[in-house]
Scaffold this motif. Sequence first.
Motif, PDB file in Angstrom:
ATOM      1  N   GLY A 127      35.678  45.501  45.662  1.00 40.25           N
ATOM      2  CA  GLY A 127      36.916  44.764  45.443  1.00 40.25           C
ATOM      3  C   GLY A 127      36.774  43.261  45.326  1.00 40.25           C
ATOM      4  N   VAL A 129      36.544  41.402  42.790  1.00 41.59           N
ATOM      5  CA  VAL A 129      37.396  40.891  41.713  1.00 41.59           C
ATOM      6  C   VAL A 129      38.723  41.643  41.768  1.00 41.59           C
ATOM      7  CG1 VAL A 129      37.603  40.485  39.235  1.00 41.59           C
ATOM      8  CG2 VAL A 129      35.340  40.437  40.322  1.00 41.59           C
ATOM      9  N   PRO A 130      39.778  41.043  42.267  1.00 42.77           N
ATOM     10  CA  PRO A 130      41.032  41.773  42.483  1.00 42.77           C
ATOM     11  C   PRO A 130      41.584  42.447  41.229  1.00 42.77           C
ATOM     12  CG  PRO A 130      41.092  39.657  43.613  1.00 42.77           C
ATOM     13  CD  PRO A 130      39.864  39.649  42.763  1.00 42.77           C
ATOM     14  N   ASP A 131      41.344  41.852  40.063  1.00 42.38           N
ATOM     15  CA  ASP A 131      41.908  42.414  38.833  1.00 42.38           C
ATOM     16  C   ASP A 131      41.081  43.559  38.259  1.00 42.38           C
ATOM     17  OD1 ASP A 131      43.969  40.601  38.956  1.00 42.38           O
ATOM     18  OD2 ASP A 131      43.002  39.154  37.610  1.00 42.38           O
ATOM     19  N   GLN A 133      39.106  46.908  39.791  1.00 40.58           N
ATOM     20  CA  GLN A 133      38.615  47.787  40.842  1.00 40.58           C
ATOM     21  C   GLN A 133      38.035  49.040  40.186  1.00 40.58           C
ATOM     22  OE1 GLN A 133      38.257  47.479  44.339  1.00 40.58           O
ATOM     23  NE2 GLN A 133      36.981  49.216  43.752  1.00 40.58           N
TER      24      GLN A 133
END
Length: 485
Positions: A127, A129-131, A133
Amino acid sequence: MPSLSVLSVASELFPLVKTGGLADVTGALPPALKEERIRMVTLVPGYPGVLSALTDTEVVADVGALAGGPARLIAGRAGHLDLFVLDAPHYFNRPGNPYQGPDGRPYDDNPLRFAALARVGAAIGHGLVPDFQPDVVHSHDWHAGLTPAYLHFADMPRPATVMTVHNLAFQGQFPSDIFPALGLPGHAYSIHGVEYYGMIGFLKAGLSLADRITTVSPTYAQEIRSGAAGMGLEGLFRARSDVLSGILNGIDTDVWDPGRDPALEKPFDRRRMPPRIHNRKALRDRLGLDHDQHAPVFGIISRLTWQKGMDVVLDAIGDIVRLGAQVAVLGAGDRSLEDGFRWASGAFAGRVGVVIGYDEDLAHQLQAGSDALLVPSRFEPCGLTQLCALRYGAVPVAARVGGLADTIIDANEMAIAAGVGTGILFGQVARDPLIGAVQRTLAAFRMPDVWKRIQRNGMAADVSWAGPARHYAALYREVVAARGA
């Protein structure tokens, strides 16, 4: 919207950085998967050529703590590829070959360089990179082999993992004293983790800990479970045979299209074969071969190594010429073999032409101008050159191993009668079987109707990524479902 997201972790990616077939696969699979409603983003090292090709860039994370020095993770695009790039100058800002210095020796810090790549890959899986997954993290060869280990040994939820072996000859084995620098917990150093005969095994770790293992042809997936083909890992493959499968590679049929290839003297296709002779003439001109219309040209596009059977070709080259053939060679590798082929080009001037090195345009010209393509590999996980040969009407003459056996239909008498033969296969990689295969090829070449049928059969074969992409998509969905069960 895509039904699944996949992070691919790889050390090379065509067209940005390439030393072999791994790059072709990692570069061609992402766009092919779009047809299967799967988004694949590839994590690659920030080599100079990769960074200079990036567009639409955005720094998405500071990853210095994972990379052992100042480093950042960049999201961007290069052509049709979505990328994450590990910009760690202390590890990857090095021109030339990504694995070795100008002296030809592997970089001393290779284990740390590619451990950093794997750690960042695992962090994205967790996770970072929040954008983005990923549902699956797909690691390729030893350079990414620790990625499943970092995911496995973290005490937190993780995505499904797939490990693909492209070539078992390279396993990433390093002294155990590097273990503290890897950032793994102490219990990871065990037979069930990264330990391998008292050393650290990057590929072994991935094979032990990934949810699924793939290799690049069904036959190779069988071969590596026993004997020499397993290269010391056959016991592990047998133990994990329930999660091991083989999925054939494809080729990019836009890049490899004889009807629209800008590198060729004249375009041609299965229905317009006559222009092909212009490419043979151009190839002969470039390599200094005689214009003997009775002599078929046997092309070779290969690393000049023992694995590829090039020592056997060199041993037999005088007999191949005396049988009435010509040989056109493009490749580089072992110094002794390079010197041997240089000698052959002088000893058999006009019959043997050699270019030491690699030239992408010449590779296309050689596929289009050769009558046959010689692929005498002792082992071959899949092979791509024979797929290009089929598409370009160069009849493959190959050892019956791995992906060569899976992609070529031997043009024996029954196969020719049934209209399905696409090449010539032979057994043991040794001088006499090779000469026998050349003799069979020459006999077919001297029967124009038979030869054209074999060529057209090969050109009709589907060597694209459409079929392999369906198999990968099915595998991803299966492993995700199994993780959620």
